[in-house]
Design an enzyme around this catalytic site. Structure first.
Site, PDB file in Angstrom:
ATOM      1  N   VAL A 145       0.841  -1.199   0.000  1.00  0.00           N
ATOM      2  CA  VAL A 145       0.000   0.000   0.000  1.00  0.00           C
ATOM      3  C   VAL A 145       0.871   1.243   0.000  1.00  0.00           C
ATOM      4  CG1 VAL A 145      -1.711   1.327   1.288  1.00  0.00           C
ATOM      5  CG2 VAL A 145      -1.936  -1.153   1.119  1.00  0.00           C
TER       6      VAL A 145
ATOM      7  N   PRO B 269      10.806   0.137   9.289  1.00  0.00           N
ATOM      8  CA  PRO B 269      11.951  -0.758   9.459  1.00  0.00           C
ATOM      9  C   PRO B 269      12.306  -1.407   8.125  1.00  0.00           C
ATOM     10  CG  PRO B 269      10.376  -1.076  11.224  1.00  0.00           C
ATOM     11  CD  PRO B 269       9.710  -0.191  10.209  1.00  0.00           C
TER      12      PRO B 269
ATOM     13  N   GLY C 195      10.526  -4.454   6.686  1.00  0.00           N
ATOM     14  CA  GLY C 195       9.125  -4.350   6.294  1.00  0.00           C
ATOM     15  C   GLY C 195       8.921  -3.678   4.944  1.00  0.00           C
TER      16      GLY C 195
ATOM     17  N   ASP D 138      -7.174   2.058   5.079  1.00  0.00           N
ATOM     18  CA  ASP D 138      -8.227   1.099   5.451  1.00  0.00           C
ATOM     19  C   ASP D 138      -9.027   1.495   6.680  1.00  0.00           C
ATOM     20  OD1 ASP D 138      -7.648  -0.590   3.310  1.00  0.00           O
ATOM     21  OD2 ASP D 138      -6.095  -1.635   4.448  1.00  0.00           O
TER      22      ASP D 138
END
Length: 272
Positions: free
Chosen positions: A33, A53, A56, A118
């Site tokens: 996203v 991080p 990720g 979201d």
């Protein structure tokens, strides 16, 4: 009397083209996203900072970082990240609802516009599904109700647009700039706008039948606009002073703008 005016339909969003060129935008997160958010921001020439991080990061986000397209901090978000008063907006895309809500609250305290992925209630604005073709941008928004549906609708619209519409719009933009140079005065505004509107095709259709536009334009087609070159623009602008609107063929045939007469028997409007 009320029947003469559009009915108010609440629950919508004010859809705007937000200019973020050279403005600082903070993206928290580095997954799929976030990759889409970062690309949209870079396309709008924003100064993007990504906080996430390293483990990720999505491959695309990592690419943007490695190629120095964005500023990057290899760590989790910290409240002090919002201390920069040059930050225009904050976008979060992390799989941690509690952390996202905390960022939202901090943004509200600092009056910074934010989008929490979201979580529609925690968004000052939404990202719609966007079709891009050069200067043309079309956004479809479902106001947070169905992002996937927005993508389907956007694809349907794009499939019905002429393949050269972006190029045609770019040429019209060049012509508009040249026109302002030819007639720069504020007093020329009304005439300039009237002449420009006569040149630009007016799409009067309530159906997605744009692929047939070039067959119904009474004067210039999309193909004409795409074929228009610098010399054609220079010649066309000579018709501004006598307030005439020639066809591309008349321009290339070298018709004298002072002798050519526009009898009003045709126009530049497109009808479907």
């Amino acid at each position: 009397m009320a029947e003469k005016f559009p009915k108010v339909e609440g629950g919508g969003s004010l859809i705007l083209a937000w200019q973020v060129k050279n403005k600082k935008v903070l993206v928290v997160g580095g997954g799929e996203v976030a990759a889409g958010r970062v690309l949209n921001l870079l396309n709008a020439d924003a100064k993007v900072t990504v906080i996430s991080p390293r483990d990720g990061l999505n491959d695309e986000v990592a690419y943007r970082i490695d190629h120095r397209e964005v500023q990057y901090f290899d760590r989790k978000f910290e409240p002090s990240d919002l201390d920069d008063d040059q930050i225009t907006m904050v976008l979060t895309a992390v799989d941690d609802p509690e952390a996202s809500s905390q960022i939202w609250k901090l943004c509200k305290e600092r009056k910074i516009a934010a989008n929490i992925a979201d979580v529609p209630p925690e968004c000052d604005f939404y990202f719609g599904s966007v079709h891009r073709d050069g200067p043309l941008q079309i956004m479809v928004s479902t106001n947070g109700n169905g992002p996937k549906m927005a993508n389907i609708v956007r694809r349907r619209i794009a499939a019905n647009l002429p393949p050269n519409i972006g190029n045609a719009i770019a040429k019209v933009g060049e012509l508009r700039k040249k026109l302002r140079a030819v007639a720069p005065g504020n007093d020329q505004g009304p005439k300039r706008m009237k002449w420009y509107v006569a040149v630009v095709m007016l799409f009067k259709s309530t159906k997605l039948t744009y692929s047939r536009m070039s067959n119904v334009c009474l004067q210039w087609s999309l193909e004409d606009l795409c074929d228009m070159e610098e010399e054609d623009m220079s010649q066309l602008l000579q018709y501004y002073t006598p307030d005439k609107v020639p066809s591309l063929n008349q321009i290339r045939l070298g018709d004298d703008p002072d002798e050519w007469k526009f009898d009003g028997s045709f126009g530049w409007a497109c009808v479907v």
